[in-house]
Design an enzyme around this catalytic site. Structure first.
Site, mmCIF file in Angstrom:
data_model
loop_
_atom_site.group_PDB
_atom_site.id
_atom_site.type_symbol
_atom_site.label_atom_id
_atom_site.label_comp_id
_atom_site.label_asym_id
_atom_site.label_seq_id
_atom_site.Cartn_x
_atom_site.Cartn_y
_atom_site.Cartn_z
ATOM 1 N N LYS A 6 6.824 2.568 -0.585
ATOM 2 C CA LYS A 6 7.238 2.321 0.489
ATOM 3 C C LYS A 6 8.630 2.229 0.654
ATOM 4 O O LYS A 6 9.451 2.554 -0.239
ATOM 5 C CB LYS A 6 6.649 0.801 0.794
ATOM 6 C CG LYS A 6 5.212 0.805 1.096
ATOM 7 C CD LYS A 6 4.548 1.475 2.143
ATOM 8 C CE LYS A 6 3.346 1.360 2.413
ATOM 9 N NZ LYS A 6 2.171 1.922 1.403
HETATM 10 C C1 LIG Z 1 -0.447 1.423 6.463
HETATM 11 C C2 LIG Z 1 -0.632 0.677 5.546
HETATM 12 N N1 LIG Z 1 -1.214 -0.563 5.879
HETATM 13 C C3 LIG Z 1 -1.420 -1.504 4.597
HETATM 14 C C4 LIG Z 1 -1.202 -1.100 3.433
HETATM 15 C C5 LIG Z 1 -1.690 -2.299 2.335
HETATM 16 O O1 LIG Z 1 -0.433 -2.667 1.614
HETATM 17 P P1 LIG Z 1 -0.555 -3.041 -0.040
HETATM 18 O O2 LIG Z 1 -0.924 -1.676 -0.564
HETATM 19 O O3 LIG Z 1 0.837 -3.513 -0.152
HETATM 20 O O4 LIG Z 1 -1.764 -4.145 0.054
HETATM 21 C C6 LIG Z 1 -0.564 -0.030 3.063
HETATM 22 C C7 LIG Z 1 -0.098 0.506 1.688
HETATM 23 O O5 LIG Z 1 -0.550 0.755 0.941
HETATM 24 C C8 LIG Z 1 -0.398 1.103 4.194
HETATM 25 O O6 LIG Z 1 0.180 2.181 3.747
#
Ligand SMILES: Cc1ncc(COP(=O)(O)O)c(C=O)c1O
Length: 381
Positions: free
Chosen positions: A187
């Site tokens: 990210k």
């Molecule tokens: C658009 C989106 N929403 C939610 C998530 C979930 O985040 P995490 O991987 O930190 O749980 C991600 C990431 O992987 C994402 O790209």
């Protein structure tokens, strides 16, 4: 046989002495679980987004889960969201006992949700809408908020792609009732695992804060400092806390976010100019304008119908340029098949390709990624 390293990886993290020192300081302090660094990160993130409440959590999925619970979503409710998103949003809807209803996207030049289809997807059971700002580009928040306000429905912004992006000058993640961010390694604010919920609503913030840590009324850190000696439990909460090492890394990364986003913006513009006019390749969205400034999380291209996307990606893989697909649409997964048609998502889903993008990319890497891409597309026409 191990493969040769990527000549251009999809994303990359630069490790330097500031990050190492931040982690080392926490380790040396002997206090590793949620405490002063998390509080510092939350203050910094609240200032950055201009909201009163920023609550750090263990990851972006936990952020979405808590946001849904805070808005009271549960069994019998429906939550509308675009299918062209990471599955975390749908999984958290399912986990709170509600039903995800998928809506369509605008088209190959705008991969965000289509407000007209959102309206069609909403019904008497709709309790919330989860919007995604695809690749860091704001969706039509004006249209979404108008529908949501008229229906009395909460908007949760999945702002995992979007820290630093704005809509009409407002930071993404702060327009709806709650905004959810991810600090996953790829990210714009990479920590490894981590996330943040932001809100301007005191009640929602209190609920997220409570559910994040077992519904307990005090934290171990507060008891350690003698500010509390016991606790009560008000909610059946979770352990969705982030730890001090990650918070310390996130503080450093937050300080670099704007600079990183600016570099991403320049790289995205370079891709756009190199690919401008190339047959069979469209770059969706556009340059930033007065209404929308992107965080440029992803460099996504859309191939013309008939170009074999998998063959293009395979050829780029062989040339050691890494690509990805954001995303396989959720409604195609076995768990999430639905009756309502999503013709635009169906049309674009097999034509999207994500190209490498990270702040410290070199001009030579962008040119190599682009020429490899164009060559692969022309070969596969
Ligand atoms: C658009 C989106 N929403 C939610 C998530 C979930 O985040 P995490 O991987 O930190 O749980 C991600 C990431 O992987 C994402 O790209």
């Amino acid at each position: 046989m191990t493969e040769a390293p990527w000549r251009v990886p999809l994303s990359d993290i630069r490790v330097d002495e500031d990050l190492l020192a931040a982690a080392r300081d926490v380790l040396a302090s002997g206090w590793w679980s949620m405490g002063p660094r998390v509080e510092e990160l939350e203050r910094a993130f609240a200032t950055f987004t201009g909201v009163p409440h920023a609550l750090a959590v263990s990851n972006g999925t936990a952020a979405l889960h808590l946001a849904l619970l805070a808005t009271g979503c549960g069994p019998g409710d429906e939550v509308v969201l675009p299918s062209l998103n990471f599955v975390a949003a749908a999984n958290t809807v399912t986990r709170v006992g509600a039903t995800p209803v998928f809506c369509d996207v605008v088209g190959e030049t705008d991969l965000n949700l289509d407000v007209a289809d959102l309206e069609r997807a909403m019904g008497p059971r709709t309790k919330a809408i989860i919007v995604l700002h695809y690749g860091g580009f704001a969706c039509d928040l004006e249209g979404v908020m108008a529908l949501a306000d008229a229906a009395g429905v909460a908007v949760i912004e999945d702002a995992a792609h979007a820290p630093g992006g704005t809509w009409n000058g407002r930071p993404l993640g702060t327009v709806g009732a709650l905004g959810c961010f991810s600090f996953f390694s790829n990210k714009n604010l990479p920590v490894g695992e981590g996330g943040m919920v932001v809100t301007s609503d005191d009640g929602l913030a209190a609920r997220v804060r409570s559910l994040r840590s077992h519904g307990m009324t005090t934290l171990t850190w507060q008891r350690h400092r003698g500010h509390a000696s016991t606790y009560d439990v008000l909610d059946a909460g979770f352990n969705f806390r982030i730890d001090e090492v990650r918070a310390a890394l996130a503080i450093v990364q937050l300080g670099r976010l704007e600079q990183g986003n600016a570099a991403r913006r320049a790289h995205a513009a370079r891709y756009r100019s190199l690919l401008d006019g190339v047959e069979s390749i469209t770059m969706p969205f556009g340059a930033d304008d007065a209404q929308r400034a992107s965080s440029h999380h992803l460099a996504v291209a859309v191939l013309a119908p008939g170009v074999d996307r998998d063959a293009v990606r395979a050829r780029m893989h062989d040339a050691r340029v890494q690509t990805s697909v954001h995303y396989p649409p959720i409604h195609r997964f076995t768990l999430y098949r639905q009756e309502r048609p999503l013709p635009v998502t169906e049309d674009v889903a097999d034509r999207i390709v994500t190209l490498p993008l990270f702040p410290h990319m070199t001009g030579a890497e962008i040119e190599l990624a682009t020429s490899t891409f164009v060559d692969a597309v022309e070969t596969r026409l």
